[in-house]
Design a protein around this motif. Structure first.
Motif, PDB file in Angstrom:
ATOM      1  N   ALA A  67       0.839  -1.202   0.000  1.00  0.00           N
ATOM      2  CA  ALA A  67       0.000   0.000   0.000  1.00  0.00           C
ATOM      3  C   ALA A  67       0.873   1.250   0.000  1.00  0.00           C
ATOM      4  O   ALA A  67       0.645   2.189  -0.770  1.00  0.00           O
ATOM      5  N   TYR A  68       1.877   1.255   0.848  1.00  0.00           N
ATOM      6  CA  TYR A  68       2.793   2.394   0.915  1.00  0.00           C
ATOM      7  C   TYR A  68       3.574   2.554  -0.386  1.00  0.00           C
ATOM      8  O   TYR A  68       3.656   3.645  -0.951  1.00  0.00           O
ATOM      9  N   ALA A  69       4.146   1.457  -0.879  1.00  0.00           N
ATOM     10  CA  ALA A  69       4.991   1.512  -2.072  1.00  0.00           C
ATOM     11  C   ALA A  69       4.214   1.859  -3.341  1.00  0.00           C
ATOM     12  O   ALA A  69       4.746   2.511  -4.234  1.00  0.00           O
ATOM     13  N   PHE A  70       2.952   1.435  -3.413  1.00  0.00           N
ATOM     14  CA  PHE A  70       2.149   1.668  -4.612  1.00  0.00           C
ATOM     15  C   PHE A  70       1.235   2.887  -4.486  1.00  0.00           C
ATOM     16  O   PHE A  70       0.592   3.280  -5.445  1.00  0.00           O
ATOM     17  N   GLY A  71       1.140   3.450  -3.292  1.00  0.00           N
ATOM     18  CA  GLY A  71       0.275   4.610  -3.090  1.00  0.00           C
ATOM     19  C   GLY A  71      -1.203   4.282  -3.223  1.00  0.00           C
ATOM     20  O   GLY A  71      -1.986   5.088  -3.714  1.00  0.00           O
ATOM     21  N   VAL A  72      -1.576   3.078  -2.787  1.00  0.00           N
ATOM     22  CA  VAL A  72      -2.971   2.633  -2.833  1.00  0.00           C
ATOM     23  C   VAL A  72      -3.409   2.390  -1.393  1.00  0.00           C
ATOM     24  O   VAL A  72      -2.711   1.701  -0.649  1.00  0.00           O
ATOM     25  N   PRO A  73      -4.549   2.945  -0.982  1.00  0.00           N
ATOM     26  CA  PRO A  73      -5.000   2.725   0.395  1.00  0.00           C
ATOM     27  C   PRO A  73      -5.158   1.237   0.713  1.00  0.00           C
ATOM     28  O   PRO A  73      -5.667   0.460  -0.100  1.00  0.00           O
ATOM     29  N   ALA A  74      -4.727   0.861   1.898  1.00  0.00           N
ATOM     30  CA  ALA A  74      -4.764  -0.548   2.310  1.00  0.00           C
ATOM     31  C   ALA A  74      -6.175  -1.114   2.283  1.00  0.00           C
ATOM     32  O   ALA A  74      -6.369  -2.276   1.921  1.00  0.00           O
ATOM     33  N   ASP A  75      -7.179  -0.301   2.628  1.00  0.00           N
ATOM     34  CA  ASP A  75      -8.546  -0.814   2.620  1.00  0.00           C
ATOM     35  C   ASP A  75      -9.025  -1.157   1.215  1.00  0.00           C
ATOM     36  O   ASP A  75      -9.847  -2.050   1.037  1.00  0.00           O
ATOM     37  N   GLN A  76      -8.503  -0.478   0.206  1.00  0.00           N
ATOM     38  CA  GLN A  76      -8.838  -0.826  -1.184  1.00  0.00           C
ATOM     39  C   GLN A  76      -8.173  -2.136  -1.590  1.00  0.00           C
ATOM     40  O   GLN A  76      -8.753  -2.941  -2.314  1.00  0.00           O
ATOM     41  N   ILE A  77      -6.953  -2.356  -1.126  1.00  0.00           N
ATOM     42  CA  ILE A  77      -6.235  -3.588  -1.454  1.00  0.00           C
ATOM     43  C   ILE A  77      -6.909  -4.779  -0.783  1.00  0.00           C
ATOM     44  O   ILE A  77      -7.036  -5.852  -1.389  1.00  0.00           O
ATOM     45  N   ASP A  78      -7.352  -4.610   0.446  1.00  0.00           N
ATOM     46  CA  ASP A  78      -7.933  -5.702   1.227  1.00  0.00           C
ATOM     47  C   ASP A  78      -9.436  -5.871   0.987  1.00  0.00           C
ATOM     48  O   ASP A  78     -10.072  -6.705   1.616  1.00  0.00           O
ATOM     49  N   SER A  79      -9.983  -5.124   0.058  1.00  0.00           N
ATOM     50  CA  SER A  79     -11.405  -5.201  -0.243  1.00  0.00           C
ATOM     51  C   SER A  79     -11.781  -6.582  -0.779  1.00  0.00           C
ATOM     52  O   SER A  79     -11.007  -7.202  -1.511  1.00  0.00           O
ATOM     53  N   PRO A  80     -12.964  -7.084  -0.420  1.00  0.00           N
ATOM     54  CA  PRO A  80     -13.377  -8.395  -0.940  1.00  0.00           C
ATOM     55  C   PRO A  80     -13.697  -8.370  -2.439  1.00  0.00           C
ATOM     56  O   PRO A  80     -13.741  -9.406  -3.085  1.00  0.00           O
ATOM     57  N   THR A  81     -13.902  -7.182  -3.002  1.00  0.00           N
ATOM     58  CA  THR A  81     -14.155  -7.070  -4.437  1.00  0.00           C
ATOM     59  C   THR A  81     -12.894  -6.619  -5.150  1.00  0.00           C
ATOM     60  O   THR A  81     -11.946  -6.145  -4.523  1.00  0.00           O
ATOM     61  N   ARG A  82     -12.874  -6.759  -6.458  1.00  0.00           N
ATOM     62  CA  ARG A  82     -11.688  -6.462  -7.254  1.00  0.00           C
ATOM     63  C   ARG A  82     -11.257  -4.999  -7.113  1.00  0.00           C
ATOM     64  O   ARG A  82     -10.097  -4.699  -6.939  1.00  0.00           O
ATOM     65  N   GLY A  83     -12.186  -4.073  -7.218  1.00  0.00           N
ATOM     66  CA  GLY A  83     -11.858  -2.658  -7.114  1.00  0.00           C
ATOM     67  C   GLY A  83     -11.196  -2.142  -8.382  1.00  0.00           C
ATOM     68  O   GLY A  83     -11.351  -2.711  -9.464  1.00  0.00           O
ATOM     69  N   THR A  84     -10.418  -1.089  -8.234  1.00  0.00           N
ATOM     70  CA  THR A  84      -9.736  -0.492  -9.387  1.00  0.00           C
ATOM     71  C   THR A  84      -8.602  -1.391  -9.856  1.00  0.00           C
ATOM     72  O   THR A  84      -8.155  -2.287  -9.120  1.00  0.00           O
ATOM     73  N   SER A  85      -8.121  -1.145 -11.056  1.00  0.00           N
ATOM     74  CA  SER A  85      -7.008  -1.947 -11.571  1.00  0.00           C
ATOM     75  C   SER A  85      -5.754  -1.740 -10.718  1.00  0.00           C
ATOM     76  O   SER A  85      -4.981  -2.681 -10.511  1.00  0.00           O
ATOM     77  N   ARG A  86      -5.559  -0.525 -10.193  1.00  0.00           N
ATOM     78  CA  ARG A  86      -4.403  -0.260  -9.321  1.00  0.00           C
ATOM     79  C   ARG A  86      -4.509  -1.069  -8.027  1.00  0.00           C
ATOM     80  O   ARG A  86      -3.524  -1.621  -7.546  1.00  0.00           O
ATOM     81  N   ALA A  87      -5.715  -1.125  -7.466  1.00  0.00           N
ATOM     82  CA  ALA A  87      -5.918  -1.894  -6.233  1.00  0.00           C
ATOM     83  C   ALA A  87      -5.744  -3.379  -6.497  1.00  0.00           C
ATOM     84  O   ALA A  87      -5.147  -4.095  -5.683  1.00  0.00           O
ATOM     85  N   ALA A  88      -6.224  -3.859  -7.642  1.00  0.00           N
ATOM     86  CA  ALA A  88      -6.081  -5.280  -7.986  1.00  0.00           C
ATOM     87  C   ALA A  88      -4.613  -5.647  -8.158  1.00  0.00           C
ATOM     88  O   ALA A  88      -4.163  -6.691  -7.673  1.00  0.00           O
TER      89      ALA A  88
END
Length: 113
Positions: free
Chosen positions: A21-42
């Protein structure tokens, strides 16, 4: 797998997730989401799964369980990230993140009272 092993695996997964999350600049809650989310989060989620598997030497089944996903999802994530390692800049970033995670202390058992 024991509850203790699962807790340690989940702690490792969370460390990888927070690091990515820190290295990619993506919020951790988006990464840990049960759904795919944005391409950056995926991509960040796939990277966190890959790094958990590689840096902590967990099986795909244990890695998947730590992220609350299926083994096939973890395998797919690892294949996707391996394919992206042909990009020199991405590969260098992954090497740095893997080294960072390998240097992290292992989760320890709670202290006896």
């Amino acid at each position: 797998m024991t509850d203790r092993n699962h807790s340690a695996d989940r702690a490792r997964a969370q460390l990888a997730l927070q690091t990515v999350a820190y290295a990619f600049g993506v919020p951790a809650d988006q990464i840990d989401s049960p759904t795919r989310g944005t391409s950056r989060a995926a991509l960040a989620r796939q990277t966190a799964i890959y790094l958990t598997h590689v840096a902590f030497e967990l099986s795909l089944a244990r890695t998947a369980a730590a992220f609350g996903r299926d083994r096939s999802t973890a395998a797919y994530a690892c294949h996707r990230i391996e394919d992206r390692r042909d990009d020199a800049a991405f590969d260098a970033k992954l090497e740095d993140l893997e080294a960072c995670l390998r240097a992290a202390p292992s989760p320890s058992a709670p202290a006896a009272a």
